[in-house]
Scaffold this motif. Sequence first.
Motif, PDB file in Angstrom:
ATOM      1  N   UNK A  49     -16.027  22.080  -4.499  1.00  0.00           N
ATOM      2  CA  UNK A  49     -14.761  21.468  -4.068  1.00  0.00           C
ATOM      3  C   UNK A  49     -15.003  20.061  -3.554  1.00  0.00           C
ATOM      4  N   UNK A  50     -16.077  19.915  -2.791  1.00  0.00           N
ATOM      5  CA  UNK A  50     -16.411  18.608  -2.211  1.00  0.00           C
ATOM      6  C   UNK A  50     -16.614  17.581  -3.314  1.00  0.00           C
ATOM      7  N   UNK A  51     -17.120  18.047  -4.415  1.00  0.00           N
ATOM      8  CA  UNK A  51     -17.402  17.168  -5.544  1.00  0.00           C
ATOM      9  C   UNK A  51     -16.127  16.701  -6.246  1.00  0.00           C
ATOM     10  N   UNK A  52     -15.138  17.568  -6.326  1.00  0.00           N
ATOM     11  CA  UNK A  52     -14.000  17.229  -7.185  1.00  0.00           C
ATOM     12  C   UNK A  52     -12.634  17.227  -6.522  1.00  0.00           C
ATOM     13  N   UNK A  53     -12.436  18.072  -5.529  1.00  0.00           N
ATOM     14  CA  UNK A  53     -11.058  18.318  -5.092  1.00  0.00           C
ATOM     15  C   UNK A  53     -10.716  17.820  -3.701  1.00  0.00           C
ATOM     16  N   UNK A  54     -11.663  17.249  -3.010  1.00  0.00           N
ATOM     17  CA  UNK A  54     -11.423  16.897  -1.601  1.00  0.00           C
ATOM     18  C   UNK A  54     -11.250  15.378  -1.457  1.00  0.00           C
ATOM     19  N   UNK A  55     -10.198  14.979  -0.714  1.00  0.00           N
ATOM     20  CA  UNK A  55      -9.932  13.547  -0.508  1.00  0.00           C
ATOM     21  C   UNK A  55     -10.484  13.029   0.812  1.00  0.00           C
TER      22      UNK A  55
ATOM     23  N   UNK B  38       0.836  -1.217   0.000  1.00  0.00           N
ATOM     24  CA  UNK B  38       0.000   0.000   0.000  1.00  0.00           C
ATOM     25  C   UNK B  38       0.862   1.255   0.000  1.00  0.00           C
TER      26      UNK B  38
ATOM     27  N   UNK C 274     -24.223  13.331   2.097  1.00  0.00           N
ATOM     28  CA  UNK C 274     -23.471  13.628   0.859  1.00  0.00           C
ATOM     29  C   UNK C 274     -22.059  13.057   0.946  1.00  0.00           C
TER      30      UNK C 274
ATOM     31  N   UNK D 259       1.703   2.625  -3.347  1.00  0.00           N
ATOM     32  CA  UNK D 259       0.622   3.251  -4.112  1.00  0.00           C
ATOM     33  C   UNK D 259      -0.030   4.421  -3.369  1.00  0.00           C
ATOM     34  N   UNK D 260       0.394   4.645  -2.137  1.00  0.00           N
ATOM     35  CA  UNK D 260      -0.244   5.683  -1.327  1.00  0.00           C
ATOM     36  C   UNK D 260      -0.021   7.061  -1.935  1.00  0.00           C
TER      37      UNK D 260
ATOM     38  N   UNK E 197      -6.797   5.497  -6.660  1.00  0.00           N
ATOM     39  CA  UNK E 197      -5.541   4.782  -6.453  1.00  0.00           C
ATOM     40  C   UNK E 197      -5.753   3.331  -6.057  1.00  0.00           C
ATOM     41  N   UNK E 198      -6.895   3.046  -5.435  1.00  0.00           N
ATOM     42  CA  UNK E 198      -7.136   1.659  -5.002  1.00  0.00           C
ATOM     43  C   UNK E 198      -8.398   1.128  -5.629  1.00  0.00           C
TER      44      UNK E 198
ATOM     45  N   UNK F  55      -5.941  16.125   0.360  1.00  0.00           N
ATOM     46  CA  UNK F  55      -6.581  17.425   0.560  1.00  0.00           C
ATOM     47  C   UNK F  55      -7.796  17.221   1.469  1.00  0.00           C
TER      48      UNK F  55
ATOM     49  N   UNK G  77     -11.577  12.535 -10.685  1.00  0.00           N
ATOM     50  CA  UNK G  77     -10.925  12.137  -9.433  1.00  0.00           C
ATOM     51  C   UNK G  77     -10.002  10.963  -9.707  1.00  0.00           C
TER      52      UNK G  77
ATOM     53  N   UNK H 299     -16.212   9.482   0.894  1.00  0.00           N
ATOM     54  CA  UNK H 299     -15.046  10.198   1.401  1.00  0.00           C
ATOM     55  C   UNK H 299     -14.819   9.817   2.872  1.00  0.00           C
TER      56      UNK H 299
ATOM     57  N   UNK I 113     -23.868  20.206  -5.020  1.00  0.00           N
ATOM     58  CA  UNK I 113     -22.827  19.172  -5.105  1.00  0.00           C
ATOM     59  C   UNK I 113     -22.972  18.374  -6.400  1.00  0.00           C
TER      60      UNK I 113
END
Lengths: 213, 133
Positions: A127-133, A16, A156, A19-20, B132-133, A25, B129, A162, B101
Amino acid sequence: MDILTQTKTGFTSIIKSFFRKKRYRIGIYGPPNAGKTTLANRITLDWTGENIGAVSEIPHETRRAHRQSDICITDSRGHTVIIDIVDTPGVTTKIDYKEFLEYGITKDEAILRAREATEGVAEAMHWLREDIDGVIYMMDSTQDPFMQVNIMMIGIIESRKLPVVIVANKIDLPDAVPQRIRGAFPQHPVIPVSSIEGKNVEDLYDNMVRTFR
Amino acid sequence: MPHKCLKCGKEYDEKSPELFSGCRECGSRKFYFIGELSRTEKKVSDDIRRPVLKKRGNYEYDNRNPVNERAEIIKDRTHSPIESIRIIEPGSYELNIHKLVESDDRVVRLNDEGSYMLDLISMVHPKKRKKWF
């Protein structure tokens, strides 16, 4: 744990680690005045020595998302995670300039504040839709956790798969009941903290490393 | 603040357990938020319609009557959560969080008159997006 399981776990963590992701974000979401910016400032001050944004008792002080990059957080076991913290405007279903008038600001300023706050919420949702991990979801432990916006946002976040850590903030206040939040969202880790006093933030850092790593 | 079932339209209060367990009528777990203004408007629409019905002495709905038409338009608006941001007046907004959203539209700026500025490029090329896994 037998030797075979230990070997398997060790081998999986090594694979892991190849690949981590290098950096995650993490968005701090929650209703207005839950203490999002106070927590963001606490995290950035603890790990980088800088502040991320201004704090105020007037709702919607944060009207644009602010980001602080490359924060390296280490937990009590020595594990680390590198994150970008994104402090977002308070999420709500209704913004009315009249709410701000009682804080002594003019009508024009209040209308401008309401408009900027609305744009900020729209931006944060995008942002929540696309950029947040991953998400740190802030709640005020003196308030009812079954607020419509909390239920909606947790739904959501779950639907987008997430990872989330729920923070029950303001435990320094006498009427704080963080157990209510734990009871409302038992499926997620709920960490009671006082962002302003720094109480129990080490537990939050441990959970952040565990959840977001 | 009330919520309305997306499937059958039954209304529930904010703290109703049905919001978690599902609608009593149809079992759906999808609800949308209806603001106080929408409620007021609906009440107004019912008030407008009632005298017309009494006068006519039956319960048939007359589409040609402009009062009834207005009532129907208002009713339609309260039933369809299409907008992501609804401008009630300058400085007062209702936000549809789910829509913000899920929608491809990206609101960049609101104008005083209630028009929106949208980031067209971000809508055409949404960022993917990385998995990775």
